[in-house]
Each structure stands twice: as C-alpha cells, then as structure tokens.
Design a protein around this motif. Structure first.
Motif, PDB file in Angstrom:
ATOM      1  N   LYS C 161       0.961  -1.162   0.022  1.00  0.00           N
ATOM      2  CA  LYS C 161       0.043   0.010   0.023  1.00  0.00           C
ATOM      3  C   LYS C 161       0.827   1.184  -0.030  1.00  0.00           C
ATOM      4  O   LYS C 161       1.934   1.328   0.916  1.00  0.00           O
ATOM      5  CB  LYS C 161      -0.992  -0.047   1.118  1.00  0.00           C
ATOM      6  CG  LYS C 161      -2.222  -1.084   0.979  1.00  0.00           C
ATOM      7  CD  LYS C 161      -3.135  -0.711   2.297  1.00  0.00           C
ATOM      8  CE  LYS C 161      -3.161  -1.583   3.275  1.00  0.00           C
ATOM      9  NZ  LYS C 161      -4.222  -1.137   4.314  1.00  0.00           N
ATOM     10  N   ASN C 162       0.771   2.222  -1.106  1.00  0.00           N
ATOM     11  CA  ASN C 162       1.443   3.453  -1.119  1.00  0.00           C
ATOM     12  C   ASN C 162       0.627   4.436  -1.273  1.00  0.00           C
ATOM     13  O   ASN C 162       0.060   4.690  -2.207  1.00  0.00           O
ATOM     14  CB  ASN C 162       2.565   3.142  -2.156  1.00  0.00           C
ATOM     15  CG  ASN C 162       3.463   4.075  -2.668  1.00  0.00           C
ATOM     16  OD1 ASN C 162       3.630   4.403  -3.682  1.00  0.00           O
ATOM     17  ND2 ASN C 162       3.697   4.832  -1.553  1.00  0.00           N
ATOM     18  N   ASN C 163       1.007   5.420  -0.454  1.00  0.00           N
ATOM     19  CA  ASN C 163       0.260   6.944  -0.670  1.00  0.00           C
ATOM     20  C   ASN C 163       1.084   7.874  -0.964  1.00  0.00           C
ATOM     21  O   ASN C 163       2.350   8.069  -0.230  1.00  0.00           O
ATOM     22  CB  ASN C 163      -0.496   7.190   0.581  1.00  0.00           C
ATOM     23  CG  ASN C 163      -1.826   6.892   0.557  1.00  0.00           C
ATOM     24  OD1 ASN C 163      -2.255   5.908   0.530  1.00  0.00           O
ATOM     25  ND2 ASN C 163      -2.712   7.953   0.470  1.00  0.00           N
ATOM     26  N   ILE C 164       1.088   8.557  -1.881  1.00  0.00           N
ATOM     27  CA  ILE C 164       2.072   9.621  -2.435  1.00  0.00           C
ATOM     28  C   ILE C 164       1.450  11.127  -2.306  1.00  0.00           C
ATOM     29  O   ILE C 164       0.285  11.151  -2.328  1.00  0.00           O
ATOM     30  CB  ILE C 164       2.583   9.467  -3.983  1.00  0.00           C
ATOM     31  CG1 ILE C 164       1.423   9.421  -4.840  1.00  0.00           C
ATOM     32  CG2 ILE C 164       3.303   8.152  -3.881  1.00  0.00           C
ATOM     33  CD1 ILE C 164       1.392  10.282  -5.703  1.00  0.00           C
ATOM     34  N   TRP C 165       2.488  11.951  -2.157  1.00  0.00           N
ATOM     35  CA  TRP C 165       1.765  13.418  -1.987  1.00  0.00           C
ATOM     36  C   TRP C 165       2.929  14.076  -2.757  1.00  0.00           C
ATOM     37  O   TRP C 165       4.061  13.942  -2.627  1.00  0.00           O
ATOM     38  CB  TRP C 165       1.586  13.540  -0.555  1.00  0.00           C
ATOM     39  CG  TRP C 165       1.213  14.939  -0.096  1.00  0.00           C
ATOM     40  CD1 TRP C 165       0.232  15.743  -0.542  1.00  0.00           C
ATOM     41  CD2 TRP C 165       1.956  15.906   0.669  1.00  0.00           C
ATOM     42  NE1 TRP C 165       0.016  16.851  -0.009  1.00  0.00           N
ATOM     43  CE2 TRP C 165       1.121  17.026   0.887  1.00  0.00           C
ATOM     44  CE3 TRP C 165       3.155  15.955   1.655  1.00  0.00           C
ATOM     45  CZ2 TRP C 165       1.260  18.121   1.626  1.00  0.00           C
ATOM     46  CZ3 TRP C 165       3.325  16.833   2.556  1.00  0.00           C
ATOM     47  CH2 TRP C 165       2.484  17.900   2.629  1.00  0.00           C
ATOM     48  N   TYR C 166       2.459  15.113  -3.601  1.00  0.00           N
ATOM     49  CA  TYR C 166       3.395  16.319  -3.882  1.00  0.00           C
ATOM     50  C   TYR C 166       2.788  17.427  -3.290  1.00  0.00           C
ATOM     51  O   TYR C 166       1.754  18.138  -3.502  1.00  0.00           O
ATOM     52  CB  TYR C 166       2.888  16.232  -5.526  1.00  0.00           C
ATOM     53  CG  TYR C 166       3.396  15.284  -6.355  1.00  0.00           C
ATOM     54  CD1 TYR C 166       5.027  15.291  -6.546  1.00  0.00           C
ATOM     55  CD2 TYR C 166       2.729  14.142  -6.968  1.00  0.00           C
ATOM     56  CE1 TYR C 166       5.656  14.223  -7.094  1.00  0.00           C
ATOM     57  CE2 TYR C 166       3.494  13.163  -7.669  1.00  0.00           C
ATOM     58  CZ  TYR C 166       4.856  13.181  -7.720  1.00  0.00           C
ATOM     59  OH  TYR C 166       5.278  12.121  -8.387  1.00  0.00           O
ATOM     60  N   PRO C 167       3.541  17.928  -2.296  1.00  0.00           N
ATOM     61  CA  PRO C 167       3.434  19.037  -1.321  1.00  0.00           C
ATOM     62  C   PRO C 167       2.887  20.177  -2.287  1.00  0.00           C
ATOM     63  O   PRO C 167       2.119  21.017  -2.081  1.00  0.00           O
ATOM     64  CB  PRO C 167       4.649  19.239  -0.500  1.00  0.00           C
ATOM     65  CG  PRO C 167       5.580  18.061  -0.911  1.00  0.00           C
ATOM     66  CD  PRO C 167       5.063  17.356  -2.059  1.00  0.00           C
ATOM     67  N   LYS C 168       3.666  20.625  -3.061  1.00  0.00           N
ATOM     68  CA  LYS C 168       3.607  22.018  -4.107  1.00  0.00           C
ATOM     69  C   LYS C 168       2.298  22.157  -4.534  1.00  0.00           C
ATOM     70  O   LYS C 168       1.667  23.171  -4.456  1.00  0.00           O
ATOM     71  CB  LYS C 168       4.622  22.142  -4.968  1.00  0.00           C
ATOM     72  CG  LYS C 168       6.104  23.018  -4.531  1.00  0.00           C
ATOM     73  CD  LYS C 168       6.967  23.111  -5.779  1.00  0.00           C
ATOM     74  CE  LYS C 168       8.267  23.461  -5.628  1.00  0.00           C
ATOM     75  NZ  LYS C 168       9.127  23.394  -6.538  1.00  0.00           N
ATOM     76  N   PHE C 169       1.998  20.962  -4.985  1.00  0.00           N
ATOM     77  CA  PHE C 169       0.550  21.104  -5.754  1.00  0.00           C
ATOM     78  C   PHE C 169      -0.621  20.311  -4.851  1.00  0.00           C
ATOM     79  O   PHE C 169      -1.827  20.228  -5.341  1.00  0.00           O
ATOM     80  CB  PHE C 169       0.571  20.059  -7.025  1.00  0.00           C
ATOM     81  CG  PHE C 169       1.785  20.428  -7.897  1.00  0.00           C
ATOM     82  CD1 PHE C 169       2.147  21.768  -8.266  1.00  0.00           C
ATOM     83  CD2 PHE C 169       2.656  19.431  -8.258  1.00  0.00           C
ATOM     84  CE1 PHE C 169       3.469  22.095  -8.864  1.00  0.00           C
ATOM     85  CE2 PHE C 169       3.854  19.764  -9.022  1.00  0.00           C
ATOM     86  CZ  PHE C 169       4.054  21.148  -9.268  1.00  0.00           C
ATOM     87  N   ARG C 174      -3.133   7.168  -4.109  1.00  0.00           N
ATOM     88  CA  ARG C 174      -2.640   5.891  -3.604  1.00  0.00           C
ATOM     89  C   ARG C 174      -2.705   4.842  -4.758  1.00  0.00           C
ATOM     90  O   ARG C 174      -3.400   4.963  -5.810  1.00  0.00           O
ATOM     91  CB  ARG C 174      -3.447   5.245  -2.488  1.00  0.00           C
ATOM     92  CG  ARG C 174      -4.813   5.370  -2.703  1.00  0.00           C
ATOM     93  CD  ARG C 174      -5.897   5.255  -1.488  1.00  0.00           C
ATOM     94  NE  ARG C 174      -5.441   4.202  -0.678  1.00  0.00           N
ATOM     95  CZ  ARG C 174      -6.488   3.249  -0.340  1.00  0.00           C
ATOM     96  NH1 ARG C 174      -7.641   3.136  -0.890  1.00  0.00           N
ATOM     97  NH2 ARG C 174      -6.096   2.124   0.729  1.00  0.00           N
ATOM     98  N   ASN C 175      -1.588   3.902  -4.342  1.00  0.00           N
ATOM     99  CA  ASN C 175      -1.475   2.994  -5.504  1.00  0.00           C
ATOM    100  C   ASN C 175      -2.671   1.950  -5.451  1.00  0.00           C
ATOM    101  O   ASN C 175      -2.773   1.313  -6.679  1.00  0.00           O
ATOM    102  CB  ASN C 175      -0.202   2.005  -5.361  1.00  0.00           C
ATOM    103  CG  ASN C 175      -0.428   1.273  -4.265  1.00  0.00           C
ATOM    104  OD1 ASN C 175      -0.847   1.469  -3.212  1.00  0.00           O
ATOM    105  ND2 ASN C 175       0.463   0.255  -4.397  1.00  0.00           N
ATOM    106  N   ILE C 176      -3.569   1.933  -4.495  1.00  0.00           N
ATOM    107  CA  ILE C 176      -4.993   1.012  -4.904  1.00  0.00           C
ATOM    108  C   ILE C 176      -5.836   2.056  -5.509  1.00  0.00           C
ATOM    109  O   ILE C 176      -6.439   2.966  -4.903  1.00  0.00           O
ATOM    110  CB  ILE C 176      -5.391   0.609  -3.264  1.00  0.00           C
ATOM    111  CG1 ILE C 176      -4.480  -0.188  -2.711  1.00  0.00           C
ATOM    112  CG2 ILE C 176      -6.821   0.018  -3.647  1.00  0.00           C
ATOM    113  CD1 ILE C 176      -4.927  -0.876  -1.432  1.00  0.00           C
TER     114      ILE C 176
END
Lengths: 359, 359, 359
Positions: C161-169, C174-176
C-alpha cells in the motif's frame, strides 16, 4: 572600456563554473541499498545476571533494519516483572507517610507505565512510598552503570554492504570492490589511511574518527552516522568511482544545553512461569545506533546541458554590447553627441506605426 | 515601444524570482537523524486477559525504528496457539457437512497460514467446519474491538529528538532548542500557538491537528506523518533557523474507495509449556505508525549563483534590442524602408567569402 | 551565414529541451508512505523440528518496518542454547590434541560470540576441539540447507500500500486506484501486461521479473527492490497519474567477485526452562528483504519557469548577432574593410573620457 572588462569577468566566472561544476554533464542522484552485519562477543559477570556471554542475537535490537543497526552498550535490567501492585521507587514525589499523601489513578501524561492506587505502603524497612499497579517490581533507572555494561563493544566490528545504482546511466557498483578477496575481507579493518576501502569497521574507531570517546558514548548511547559518498565522474573509468567513508555523531553536540542526552529505549522478553502466568524481563537498552547515510552524484557528458551551458555563456558575453551602449549613451558627459552618431532618426516613424495600427 | 515593455516585464519577473527564490544564495538539502520516545500507560480489564497494565515495552513494536514509531492501539489476541489441527472459523466458505465439502491441501495464495486437511470436523455443538493444520486455535479476526482496546493511547506522549545538518555550510542544529530547560521539557506539550517549539506531542492532538478523530483512527490503525520543516536563511542569525511542525494522515484519504483501510500486522510471543512444547500468543496489532518526515532547504549568500543570476537577468534585458529589430525590420509595413537605413550593403561580400574559402 | 545557422541549431535544441523536459512546468518530488502485508503459508517436515506450519508471524522479521519487509526463506536453527561451556565446531583452526593447542580468551574481533577457555575437550568420540564459553551448543552454519527450507515462499504474496503526495501541488494519490474493488483485490496478482495496477505481488514473480531465480536466491537470501515510479504530468487528468512498478535485485550482481553473498542475520527466541534458567533458540535467518523504493516527479504549468525559459531561449537567439559580428569583424580576410563600415570613429573619444574622469 571598464564595463566590458567587468562583463568579461562575469563571463570567465561562468566558464569556470561550467568546467568546475561540470556543466557539460548530465547528473543523477544515487539509489542505494544497505545491509549490515555486526560481529563480536562480550563477557559480563554481575551478581544479578551471573557470568554471561553476549553475542549478536543478544545485543542487536531489532535483529535487522533497513539502513541502520543498533548495538546495545549499556542496560538496566529488571528481572521477573509480573502484573501486580508494588511500591514506587523512593524519590521526592513518591515518599509518603499515609494514604492521604498519595492520589489515586491520576492521569500523568509523562508517567512511565504505572497507575497509582492511592495507598501508602512500605518500600523497605525505613521508607514508605505510594503504591502503583504496574509490571512489578518497577524499574529503578536512577543510576546508569558506569563504565558501560558492554564496554567490550568498542572492539565489535561492523560489516557494511552497500550497493549503489545511478538509474539514468544504468551504472551500479558495490562497496566491496572487485579486487577485494575473501581472505582480505576476513582480516581487514577500515583505516582512513591504510585500508580506506575495507568495508569492516571497528566500532571504537568509528566513534574516535568522529572525535568522540567510545566509552563515554557507550554509557548513555547516541547516534553515529556512517556516511558513504559516491561522487563519480562517469566520463572516466568505472574503477575510479569509489566510496569515501566519513563519520559524524548525529545526536546532541551542544554541551551547554544537554537536555535529554543519548539514546535509549525499553523492550521486554516475555516468559511463562511454571504456573502459566506471564512474566517479563524489562530491559532499558542504552546503545549506539549506526545510521548508514549514502549520498553522491554522478555526472556524464551529455549534449543537452552542454549546449545549454555554452549558449548561456555566450549570451552573457553578448551583454557587453548592451552595457557599453548604456554607459556611452546615458552615463557619459558627451552622451548627446554619441546618441546623434548612434541613432538614425527616421522622420515618419510615428506616422508609419499609426498607419500599421489602422489596418 | 511595446516589445521593449514586454521585455522589461520579463526582466522584472526574473528579478522578482531572483530575490524571491533567493537566487543570490547557494542552497543545500537537510541531512537529519531522528529518535523518538513514547510515554504513557493504559489499563484494560477483560475476561480474556484480566486486569492488565500496558506500558511502552508492551505497545511499541518493534522497540526501535529509524524514522518512525508504531503505537499499538487495538488488538486481537489469540492465546496459547500450538502446532496442531483444528476446525476453521465458520464463514460462507468453511462450513461443511461432510469431508466431501472440504478439499485437501489446496494451494491458496491468499490464505492466512493454514493447510486444509480435507476433513469436516465439529467447530461447536451446532456447526461443522473444514479442518486445518495450523497454529491452533485459529485466529478469529472477523470483529475488530470497538472502541479501540488501548483507547487511552490518545493521552500518550511522543518525544521527537531531531538533529539536522547542512553539509555545505557545516551548520547543525537540534529541535530541542538551546533555551529549552529540563524543567520545561518535563512539563510541556506541543501546541501550534502556545508551545510551537516543544518537541513533545500528545498523540490525540497530532491526529486532531491533521483533521481526523483519534478514536476512529485507533480502531483500524493508520499512518500519521509528523513533518518537520527546517527552511533556513543562513544569512540571518542561526537562532532564527527554527523547526516548524505539521501533521498529515498518510494513509487512505479516499472515503469512497476505502479498500483495505488502516494499518495492522501480526506478531507472536513464543513460549514453552511445562512439557517443553512450543506455544505462542498471536497478536494482530492495529495501531498508528508515526513517520517523522524531515525536510527543508538552507540558503546562504554565495558569489557564484549571484553572478550567474545577475548575468542571466542582464542577458534577458539585452533581448530587447533583438526583439525591437525583429519587429521593426520584419513585422512593420515600412520594413523595407527601415532595412535600408539599418543595413549597410557591402558590395563584394560574396566575393570576399569565396576568396577566404579558396585559401 | 554559417554562424547564424549554428546559432539557430542551438536555439532549436533549447526549444526542444523546453518542450521535452517540460520547461514550462514547475516540478516537485514525491513524498511517500508505504505499508506492506505478506500472506502465505509453508509446511516443513524435518527430524529436528517435526511437522510444522509457518505463517506470517513466523517468517516476517521484524513484524513491521517502514519501507521494507523481510521474508525468511531459509534458516539454521540451534535449539535449546544455554550459557555454558562446550566444544567448538571442528574445523582447521579448532581441532586440538591437548590444551596447549588452545589459547585462552584471545580477543578475536571477527569471532562469532565465543570466549575460548583454553581447554581441549572431546567434540565427539573421535575428534577433540577447543572449549569455548558461549551459548551452547554452538551453531554449525557450515552447510546451508539446499533447497531452501521455506522454498514455498515463492508462492507467498505481498500487498504493497503506497500513498504519495506532491506538497507543492497538494496532490495525493494511492496505488490502490479508485476503480479497484474489494473483490478484485482479493483475487488479483500483479502482472506487467495483464494486471499492471494490482498492488499484490507473488514473491516468485518479483524475483523472476528482475531476471533471477527465486529458488537460487532463497538459499542464501538477498535484497530485492520494488520500484514504484509516480512520474505525473498534472496538467493532464489526475486519473492519468499512475504508478509503474519495476523490480531490481539490489545486492551483489558481480558474479566474478561474489564475496560475502546474500543476506542473513541472527536472532533468538528466549525461554525459561522449568527450573527458571534462561534458554534460547538461535536462528540464523536467510531471506529476501523487499525494499519498496518510491520515486517520481510531478510537473504542472507555472508562469515563472515559463517566463524564464522563454527569456533564456530568446537570449540564445540574440547571440547570433554577436557571433556574426565576431566572425565578420575578426575572422574574415576583409575584416578591416567591414570594421570601417561597422564602426563610426568618434574623434574626441579619448578626450571626452579624460574630461569625465577629471570631474
């Protein structure tokens, strides 16, 4: 022309940067994987624990981590704890004369795992303290053993295996260099001058290289950084891309403001006694955590950044013309004279522009 | 001239970026080391486990990690498992009437640690289920305790010690600021407004600051990010380089698509019974993992980027000349007239070039 | 004019870079959180351990980590160790005939947790070896089991399970993916062609995709990288921002120089026997550590980098003028002729400058 000379200096600066910072190269950041393996044995002989040998499975906690390894160097052991009630360790706030000195069940966010029952019970023949429900007997961590319990850890060794990868260039290498033999690996110890590529480190030397005393650090613990620098110029031979090790203490360095120093944590080993009740041995482990920090950049010639950098450099030189013009036409005394020579006045300019706008 | 004005705007934009993004500064990314320490105690009283105190050694798993800490908030305990055979937990696929309903030893890649024997055995007086070889009795995790078993974790505290280093500037600092005293550290709790530099966080407040409910999150677990931002302008006093904390929930945020929510894992405590056979207590631990994410950039005046940026800025201004020429000579109606004025036609150009080529 | 053409080429190169590398976009690096969950069961039947089922709590060590998970695939178990003295495992250096062959207590930095007593004692009926004080009996790791003890691990599955975040935008995902249902998630297995977005991986397939043999790797262990690439163009729909998985073996790739291959570590389970003495089961665990490496960049249109890039591009074109001048005025045969036409000589220049200096 002084403005032009200044400009040339900017241009030179730019070229120097171009060569120095390798402006003609594309760069990439390192991707790394690290494994560690500690070796060594310590012997202790205390009335509490008896004669005891400590090996890797005893002092590395947890058994494996991704980029770091913790070596226990000192400890406070509390044997045979069970869930029950017992008197607290005597100190200013816990000594009591009657139940009225002890408040029951007060929610203390800084508490250490105890619920107050509100009773005052004898701690020993002379002192009474407030009673708590907890894993009993409660831990007494007022005094940290000096010298460190596992002071022999100074001679333990740490093998660091590190594989790196530069994805853009599909270049990978490991810190166990191709020319290192199994025989060498079984006997070598890292030394900045004599064996700078041996990946086996003596713990004492790591701390010493960072300018600290291992025996001091062992008492209250701390964090050591093992930095591996993989700066590589991939325009040159791959064999010249070599790891460089450096060591740094990562925790408190502010001797004046040494609030909450060192590194420790608590863990427990759980047992069942012969009646099936759960017991545990609580260990407050002080020790040194070695964080392996891998960093570096690789550069390789690439046409795009080269073009961009050459272009920018030339553009800078072009500024000279503008600067000269500005100085000659706006700053000098005889500027009106120069302006006359520079510009050709086209009589019907306004008219022409107006005509264009109309269409 | 409108082209020139547009050009000036580009130039201004550039200067604004230069100042805003601190174009005159060299920058460096932070290198950081983190240690954490949880405190707090929970009491539970259930028929299965009895009256029980939970302290740090019980609910922090594993005892130490590099940049994160897991606090168990909920659990499903399966006591006294042994290696043997037993009936499965009844559900749609496991209830059976005879052995013919149960397939033997089927390879199920999604299975939970059980090998089917192919027999149908009584689960209780009324229901029969397929038999499995496994650690028996098997875990029943159909129902997650609500409210969370260790709901008291809301009041636990977390001390975060963070040392940062900017290698280029050899600047290091820790989040326990120089003016923080031991007394203050023993009593303070982080508050964005009142105590923004206290490094001790109440778990409930962390989750609340991220806009979630601790008691909800405690049931199925989750991941919380504690972000420490160290953006520093090192041209100013070192005492102005301060950590800023923020909190964010890192796991599922998509309420509509809440497939496989929360965070849990299984671990076991191994025992020997009085006959020497191995037993274990299996714990499915739900809880909150706090990931400490340290980031930031430091900037310091440096002559190289300043020169480059000034140069580029000037270069942009120089473009005005070219743009004006382009517009005047190619876009305007009277361009042929202007061209005549601009260019001096050198009669023998072709000849001259040819002559040069000959040599 | 050849110089101008070269210049145009540089300009084109620049524009291509501008579009190709998305020069009009602001970029941001990914911030990520990862959790993993292994599933699967293995059965072993040996004379030492008997018939035994291995589930998640048995083979995942430690129970949870931040960005990686270790799956034990092979092991050397040493049962019922106690603190005592015993003969070493016979090899070239340990076989002895009398006490004089054995040195006492020698400090061996590469030792494996044993202190030599200096005595020569019978190991079995025919061989005598030096005696050591250690956790006894000592481990014999000369022979690694082949095939791997838990070879069934090839069919275990790993949910990432992988959650990503681009702080600037402030963009997170998540990969699900949103369209993945619980039913699909219970049955799918990642396949590069058929199911590229299923977050459940069969361990055997991971290793195979990286071009290695699982059964070979399982014997001595190793490190596998599961790379998740989140390169996203946020000017397009969020649903087009998708994870791409790739697999790479991160440890030794140098078959010629295979010093110290694989990955293993030692850990122990501690027990009390019926008399209260401490015992432990030492396990040398070989296995595969799966490191989940999340990387990627997101880009989104932004006015600042667009202006800067347009500006720089134009500046490059402006260089043409300078280059032409340089070639015409300094390199050509008839340069004196052109110079005469180009420059207007202002007679009293020196005088004027001098006059200005005086003031």
């Amino acid at each position: 022309n002084p403005a032009s000379k200044k400009q040339q200096k900017v241009g030179l600066e730019r070229w120097w940067v171009f060569v120095w910072e390798k402006g003609y190269q594309e760069t990439d950041s390192v991707v790394s994987s690290v494994t560690t393996k500690a070796k060594g044995v310590a012997v202790t002989n205390t009335s509490k624990l008896g004669y005891r040998i400590w090996d890797v499975a005893d002092y590395v906690i947890p058994a494996q981590e991704e980029n770091s390894i913790f070596i226990m160097t000192n400890m406070i052991v509390t044997l045979n704890q069970t869930q029950s009630t017992c008197p607290e360790i005597p100190d200013k706030t816990t000594i009591c004369h009657s139940d009225s000195n002890c408040s029951a069940n007060s929610a203390d966010t800084h508490s250490n795992g105890m619920i107050k029952t509100g009773k005052c019970v004898p701690f020993n023949e002379t002192v009474k303290t407030c009673e708590v429900a907890a894993w009993c007997p409660v831990e007494n961590d007022a005094v940290v053993p000096k010298p460190a319990f596992l002071k022999a850890a100074e001679n333990f060794t740490l093998l660091v295996k590190n594989n790196i990868w530069y994805p853009k260039f599909n270049f990978s290498k490991r810190n166990i260099l191709p020319n290192i033999t199994t025989t060498y690996l079984k006997s070598c110890i890292y030394d900045a001058r004599m064996d700078p590529f041996c990946p086996i480190f003596r713990l004492g030397k790591i701390v010493e290289n960072a300018g600290h005393s291992f025996q001091d650090m062992a008492i209250e613990g701390g964090i050591m950084g093992i930095q591996v620098n993989w700066d590589c110029n991939l325009d040159r031979a791959a064999s010249l891309c070599l790891p460089r090790y450096s060591f740094r203490r990562l925790d408190t360095r502010d001797l004046d403001h040494n609030v909450s120093p060192g590194y420790n944590f608590r863990f427990a080993k759980y047992f069942r006694d012969h009646t099936g009740n759960e017991q545990r041995t609580l260990i407050k482990a002080y020790g040194i955590r070695f964080d392996i920090i891998v960093f570096g950049k690789a550069g390789k010639f690439d046409i795009i950044p080269t073009m961009i950098n050459i272009g920018s450099g030339l553009a800078l030189l072009g500024v000279a013309t503008v600067l000269c013009d500005v100085i000659v036409l706006y700053c000098m005394k005889k500027r009106y004279y120069y302006r006359e020579k520079k510009y050709k006045y086209v009589e019907d300019y306004e008219q022409g522009l107006a005509g264009e706008m109309d269409q």
